[in-house]
Scaffold this active site. Structure first.
Site, PDB file in Angstrom:
ATOM      1  N   THR A 120       0.818  -1.208   0.000  1.00 51.74           N
ATOM      2  CA  THR A 120       0.000   0.000   0.000  1.00 51.74           C
ATOM      3  C   THR A 120       0.856   1.264   0.000  1.00 51.74           C
ATOM      4  O   THR A 120       1.946   1.260   0.546  1.00 51.74           O
ATOM      5  CB  THR A 120      -0.860  -0.051   1.283  1.00 51.74           C
ATOM      6  N   ARG A 131     -12.639  -9.174  -1.262  1.00 51.48           N
ATOM      7  CA  ARG A 131     -12.168  -8.713   0.052  1.00 51.48           C
ATOM      8  C   ARG A 131     -11.775  -7.232   0.024  1.00 51.48           C
ATOM      9  O   ARG A 131     -11.106  -6.758  -0.879  1.00 51.48           O
ATOM     10  CB  ARG A 131     -10.961  -9.560   0.470  1.00 51.48           C
ATOM     11  N   GLY A 154      -9.882  -4.325   2.402  1.00 51.47           N
ATOM     12  CA  GLY A 154      -9.030  -4.138   3.571  1.00 51.47           C
ATOM     13  C   GLY A 154      -9.269  -2.777   4.217  1.00 51.47           C
ATOM     14  O   GLY A 154     -10.319  -2.168   4.035  1.00 51.47           O
ATOM     15  N   ASP A 155      -8.279  -2.304   4.964  1.00 48.88           N
ATOM     16  CA  ASP A 155      -8.463  -1.060   5.715  1.00 48.88           C
ATOM     17  C   ASP A 155      -8.292   0.195   4.860  1.00 48.88           C
ATOM     18  O   ASP A 155      -8.762   1.271   5.254  1.00 48.88           O
ATOM     19  CB  ASP A 155      -7.495  -1.003   6.902  1.00 48.88           C
ATOM     20  N   THR A 212      -0.589   1.108   6.813  1.00 46.77           N
ATOM     21  CA  THR A 212      -0.241   0.027   5.901  1.00 46.77           C
ATOM     22  C   THR A 212       0.037  -1.221   6.721  1.00 46.77           C
ATOM     23  O   THR A 212       0.618  -1.131   7.792  1.00 46.77           O
ATOM     24  CB  THR A 212       1.002   0.365   5.060  1.00 46.77           C
ATOM     25  N   GLY A 213      -0.395  -2.366   6.224  1.00 45.99           N
ATOM     26  CA  GLY A 213      -0.119  -3.592   6.966  1.00 45.99           C
ATOM     27  C   GLY A 213      -1.224  -4.597   6.785  1.00 45.99           C
ATOM     28  O   GLY A 213      -1.968  -4.542   5.807  1.00 45.99           O
TER      29      GLY A 213
END
Lengths: 315, 315
Positions: A182, A210, A212-213, A233-234
């Site tokens: 990201t 899916r 993500g954040d 990020t992660g």
């Protein structure tokens, strides 16, 4: 006010021993370009929103990062991208998720923030909005990248999902897998206003649409002039369950933590205890900034008025 | 521990003078059924997660609320639904957005939480996951509802978007428009654990794949045994920018607000100042609960061990 711009290009198991010198130089060079693109805006008095958009556009246009041109492939050999942006001055926010044909998803997220009544638009609907707004589209050949395609096939072969930046082509399973490439930016402009933005290509070999954040305001991105501007990020699922970006703001607002204390608590204690790998960049109105991660590395850089830009990859 | 279950069926401009007595009875009756379905779980020692799912399933299966069977129509004459759930014991969470053919979106969100490595699945990908999980599908005829369809045509005629519960068939423009018929539930079970869940059909005449706060962990739904379990309803964009559900938890955790203080601050001060209309239900581990809204009405109900259930609509 003196401007500050901080960027990241993802965190993960990035080890010097696994990276060729020329590849390292490519990354550092692109990070420098991103800093310069953002600084150019800040120097001539443009807004923090302009700066984070310019910095991210540079990284989205590079094949090195997992956003825009460099987006990884899903299980269906598609590219599905997410992005979000927030203006710390007004608390306005915009986000797109699951878009496949937008050259610069973050710029479309900005249009959502500025030209729609909504915060988040998804999939084909978001692309229809982008079309009406005159945003730039790109076809599958633009996003095609031999290395990314090989990553997908390796991932499929082993029925694993792949960590984009886990060494060079290293495969990792990692709790259902997470993509760590990201890109993000936070800025403080000369008017004293802040902004934050994040853009991603998601997870290699991902299925089921899916999300993500990254496109979630409060998890991947948050900005508020009164507290801080944050881009994460992660391993996205951990950042979503912990509402990380807004948690930074809440700790500063309600518990009077400094930026550094808040980042240390969330990244080095709270997430680490849960096994949540990743990092964040953040800054406040005073010009304080952090680049905090609990992984081996994070592509990152900072530039401040009157200082040389600095870019780094490893710890 | 004594169990508690609180539910809502959306907040908005719900006025007694605009509602027929028989319609009012229908709403109250369905709210009672939802409370009983959830209480049945709690009574025999099942979890808070079981209770919120059972209560919401009852409301999703009714045509009265804008979730599941009663979902409103998008601009393209489709039904696009969102739902999310969070387990306060483990902080596990699951969410689906933009799903069109799932009979009970909240039950699929629970499957995402329990049987996937992810928090949020979107669109066709989420439906593919639901299929693999053996979830129940429904076709367009199941979701077809003459009244909702008329609402869409009225909205299209006036090129406005429509507030589902603004009186009976009353049209309102309202800052780009918001649908206020979301359903939600929060529960405390006899083991002392909490859960929260929310489900919606979105906004009449919505375009561009807009996603509101309902499927966003931290905005529409949040649960943490250490603080509170929260489900929101209202003008979603405000709830997203203010990360409302997690803000309840942060105020209790970091600022030591009571549940009541936190809800009053967010709904009656913070959101009201911004013009953000809506409400929330929340409870904590001590069995305290709130049903707080800044609109004319909110469909709502509560049942506690040793007490009769109570259901209400107006202020």
């Amino acid at each position: 006010m003196k401007y500050v711009l901080v960027i990241h290009g993802g965190s993960g198991t990035i080890l010097k021993e696994n990276m060729s010198a020329s590849r390292e130089q490519d990354y550092l060079h692109t990070l420098e370009n991103a800093l310069q693109a953002g600084e150019k805006m800040l120097k001539c008095g443009q807004t923090a929103v302009d700066a984070v958009e310019a910095a991210i556009k540079t990284m989205e246009d590079s094949p090195l990062f997992n956003a825009g041109k460099g987006a990884v492939f899903t299980h269906d050999e598609k590219n599905e991208m997410d992005a979000s942006i927030m203006d710390g001055r007004t608390l306005a926010a915009g986000s797109v998720s699951g878009v496949r044909r937008l050259k610069n998803p973050l710029s479309v997220a900005r249009k959502v923030m500025e030209n729609s009544a909504h915060v988040m638009l998804a999939g084909e609907g978001a692309e229809q909005f982008a079309k009406e707004q005159g945003c730039e589209f790109a076809d599958a050949s633009y996003f095609y990248n031999e290395e990314r395609f090989q990553q997908l096939h390796e991932a499929k072969k082993s029925e694993k999902v792949m960590l984009d930046h886990s060494g060079e082509n290293e495969m990792t399973d990692h709790n259902g897998g997470e993509m760590l490439g990201t890109v993000g930016a936070v800025a403080l402009d000369t008017h004293g206003n802040t902004a934050a933005a994040t853009s991603t290509g998601g997870m290699t070999n991902k299925k089921f649409g899916r999300i993500g954040d990254t496109p979630i305001i409060g998890s991947g991105t948050y900005a508020n002039d009164d507290t801080c501007a944050v881009s994460c990020t992660g391993h996205g699922e951990y950042f979503m369950r912990n509402v990380v970006a807004y948690d930074m703001s809440a700790l500063m607002d309600y518990k009077k933590y400094t930026l550094q204390q808040a980042a240390d608590f969330i990244i080095q204690e709270k997430l680490k205890k849960q096994g949540g790998e990743g990092g964040l960049i953040a800054l406040d109105r005073e010009g304080n900034y952090v680049m905090n991660f609990n992984t081996a590395g994070m592509y990152r850089g900072v530039i401040r008025e009157g200082h040389e830009g600095k870019v780094k990859i490893f710890k």
